[in-house]
Design a protein around this motif. Structure first.
Motif, PDB file in Angstrom:
ATOM      1  N   HIS A 146      -5.631  -0.887  -4.105  1.00 35.67           N
ATOM      2  CA  HIS A 146      -6.408  -1.882  -3.350  1.00 35.67           C
ATOM      3  C   HIS A 146      -7.849  -1.436  -3.144  1.00 35.67           C
ATOM      4  CE1 HIS A 146      -2.202  -2.802  -2.366  1.00 35.67           C
ATOM      5  NE2 HIS A 146      -2.627  -4.043  -2.340  1.00 35.67           N
ATOM      6  N   TRP A 147      -8.223  -0.312  -3.712  1.00 36.59           N
ATOM      7  CA  TRP A 147      -9.531   0.317  -3.589  1.00 36.59           C
ATOM      8  C   TRP A 147     -10.002   0.292  -2.130  1.00 36.59           C
ATOM      9  CZ3 TRP A 147     -10.588   2.969  -7.797  1.00 36.59           C
ATOM     10  CH2 TRP A 147     -11.728   3.765  -7.769  1.00 36.59           C
ATOM     11  N   LEU A 148      -9.194   0.914  -1.287  1.00 36.37           N
ATOM     12  CA  LEU A 148      -9.447   0.954   0.156  1.00 36.37           C
ATOM     13  C   LEU A 148      -9.483   2.400   0.622  1.00 36.37           C
ATOM     14  CD1 LEU A 148      -9.472  -0.895   2.828  1.00 36.37           C
ATOM     15  CD2 LEU A 148      -7.100  -0.126   3.044  1.00 36.37           C
ATOM     16  N   ILE A 149     -10.502   2.722   1.403  1.00 35.85           N
ATOM     17  CA  ILE A 149     -10.613   4.051   2.010  1.00 35.85           C
ATOM     18  C   ILE A 149     -10.652   3.890   3.518  1.00 35.85           C
ATOM     19  CG2 ILE A 149     -12.064   6.104   2.325  1.00 35.85           C
ATOM     20  CD1 ILE A 149     -13.135   5.634  -0.518  1.00 35.85           C
ATOM     21  N   LEU A 150      -9.780   4.618   4.191  1.00 38.21           N
ATOM     22  CA  LEU A 150      -9.817   4.722   5.650  1.00 38.21           C
ATOM     23  C   LEU A 150     -10.425   6.084   5.954  1.00 38.21           C
ATOM     24  CD1 LEU A 150      -6.158   3.555   6.397  1.00 38.21           C
ATOM     25  CD2 LEU A 150      -8.238   2.142   6.339  1.00 38.21           C
ATOM     26  N   GLN A 151     -11.607   6.103   6.553  1.00 37.92           N
ATOM     27  CA  GLN A 151     -12.250   7.378   6.867  1.00 37.92           C
ATOM     28  C   GLN A 151     -12.022   7.695   8.334  1.00 37.92           C
ATOM     29  OE1 GLN A 151     -16.661   8.559   7.187  1.00 37.92           O
ATOM     30  NE2 GLN A 151     -16.097   8.958   5.064  1.00 37.92           N
ATOM     31  N   SER A 152     -11.532   8.900   8.599  1.00 37.85           N
ATOM     32  CA  SER A 152     -11.256   9.285   9.984  1.00 37.85           C
ATOM     33  C   SER A 152     -12.004  10.559  10.354  1.00 37.85           C
ATOM     34  CB  SER A 152      -9.749   9.471  10.195  1.00 37.85           C
ATOM     35  OG  SER A 152      -9.242  10.492   9.369  1.00 37.85           O
ATOM     36  N   GLU A 153     -12.299  10.639  11.638  1.00 41.07           N
ATOM     37  CA  GLU A 153     -12.865  11.831  12.261  1.00 41.07           C
ATOM     38  C   GLU A 153     -12.123  12.017  13.579  1.00 41.07           C
ATOM     39  OE1 GLU A 153     -17.060  11.201  12.748  1.00 41.07           O
ATOM     40  OE2 GLU A 153     -17.449  11.198  10.594  1.00 41.07           O
ATOM     41  N   PHE A 196       0.886  -1.172   0.000  1.00 35.33           N
ATOM     42  CA  PHE A 196       0.000   0.000   0.000  1.00 35.33           C
ATOM     43  C   PHE A 196       0.919   1.217   0.000  1.00 35.33           C
ATOM     44  CE2 PHE A 196      -2.735  -3.276   1.489  1.00 35.33           C
ATOM     45  CZ  PHE A 196      -4.039  -2.878   1.289  1.00 35.33           C
ATOM     46  N   LYS A 197       1.320   1.647  -1.186  1.00 32.12           N
ATOM     47  CA  LYS A 197       2.359   2.677  -1.285  1.00 32.12           C
ATOM     48  C   LYS A 197       1.814   4.101  -1.339  1.00 32.12           C
ATOM     49  CE  LYS A 197       5.645  -0.415  -1.520  1.00 32.12           C
ATOM     50  NZ  LYS A 197       6.352  -0.790  -0.339  1.00 32.12           N
ATOM     51  N   THR A 198       0.817   4.338  -2.160  1.00 30.29           N
ATOM     52  CA  THR A 198       0.362   5.711  -2.356  1.00 30.29           C
ATOM     53  C   THR A 198      -1.045   5.917  -1.799  1.00 30.29           C
ATOM     54  OG1 THR A 198      -0.502   5.202  -4.551  1.00 30.29           O
ATOM     55  CG2 THR A 198       1.767   6.011  -4.425  1.00 30.29           C
ATOM     56  N   TRP A 199      -1.239   7.078  -1.221  1.00 32.97           N
ATOM     57  CA  TRP A 199      -2.525   7.434  -0.609  1.00 32.97           C
ATOM     58  C   TRP A 199      -2.928   8.831  -1.052  1.00 32.97           C
ATOM     59  CZ3 TRP A 199      -5.215   4.059   2.517  1.00 32.97           C
ATOM     60  CH2 TRP A 199      -4.513   2.924   2.950  1.00 32.97           C
ATOM     61  N   HIS A 219      -8.759   8.665   3.377  1.00 29.66           N
ATOM     62  CA  HIS A 219      -7.412   8.277   2.969  1.00 29.66           C
ATOM     63  C   HIS A 219      -7.593   7.106   2.012  1.00 29.66           C
ATOM     64  CE1 HIS A 219      -5.821  10.704   6.310  1.00 29.66           C
ATOM     65  NE2 HIS A 219      -6.926  10.303   6.904  1.00 29.66           N
ATOM     66  N   PHE A 220      -7.314   7.337   0.720  1.00 31.93           N
ATOM     67  CA  PHE A 220      -7.667   6.394  -0.335  1.00 31.93           C
ATOM     68  C   PHE A 220      -6.435   5.784  -0.980  1.00 31.93           C
ATOM     69  CE2 PHE A 220      -8.853   6.040  -5.000  1.00 31.93           C
ATOM     70  CZ  PHE A 220      -9.540   4.834  -4.865  1.00 31.93           C
ATOM     71  N   ASN A 221      -6.420   4.447  -1.057  1.00 34.91           N
ATOM     72  CA  ASN A 221      -5.390   3.718  -1.785  1.00 34.91           C
ATOM     73  C   ASN A 221      -6.062   3.064  -2.990  1.00 34.91           C
ATOM     74  OD1 ASN A 221      -4.092   0.846  -2.293  1.00 34.91           O
ATOM     75  ND2 ASN A 221      -2.465   2.241  -1.635  1.00 34.91           N
ATOM     76  N   GLU A 222      -5.780   3.583  -4.180  1.00 33.14           N
ATOM     77  CA  GLU A 222      -6.471   3.133  -5.387  1.00 33.14           C
ATOM     78  C   GLU A 222      -6.081   1.714  -5.785  1.00 33.14           C
ATOM     79  OE1 GLU A 222      -7.532   4.637  -9.899  1.00 33.14           O
ATOM     80  OE2 GLU A 222      -6.011   5.712  -8.757  1.00 33.14           O
TER      81      GLU A 222
END
Length: 146
Positions: free
Chosen positions: A113-120, A94-97, A108-111
């Motif tokens: 692996h199509w993964l989004i980490l949503q933070s608040e 998971f190199k680029t975000w 925070h999106f890693n294309e």
């Protein structure tokens, strides 16, 4: 509940049909269609929202999860800083975000692996994971793949 990048979450695999999901979790607590006529299932106990794409014969293509027991490569995710999790994920390609701000929330999106980490409040509150597109317009469905 384990997140499996490019594959799904827990027992769910991208490409499953609604009947496949019901055989695992039963009927959803809520079901509706979005503006694109995709079918959405909501499972309260699992804290998951599942999207079955209308233009892909209603295959499972997107999962939003906020279960506190979510893990990624055996590490818990929710309640942690996105920067810490991103650093751990570097060893798993998971190199680029990309980072987007929405008022209080940050995505925070890693294309790859199509993964989004949503933070608040500087803590991850939700994870979104989608099926990968292997060609220009074809999904890499994992369910039923040989």
């Amino acid at each position: 509940m384990q997140i499996k990048p490019k594959f799904g979450v827990d027992q769910l695999l991208f490409g499953m049909k609604q009947t496949d999901v019901k055989s695992i979790y039963g009927n959803p607590n809520k079901q509706f269609k979005d503006e694109d006529q995709n079918v959405i299932y909501v499972y309260n106990q699992q804290k998951m929202r599942l999207t079955f794409y209308e233009d892909e014969d209603f295959r499972l293509g997107y999962i939003i999860a906020s279960d506190p027991e979510l893990t990624l490569f055996n590490n818990t995710i929710l309640g942690r800083k996105a920067t810490e999790v991103q650093k751990e994920l570097e060893q798993h390609s998971f190199k680029t975000w990309e980072k987007e701000d929405f008022d209080l929330a940050e995505n925070h999106f890693n294309e790859d692996h199509w993964l989004i980490l949503q933070s608040e409040y500087d803590q991850i509150v939700k994870v979104e994971i989608g099926a990968i597109i292997k060609n220009q317009d074809e999904f890499d469905w994992k369910f039923g793949a040989k």
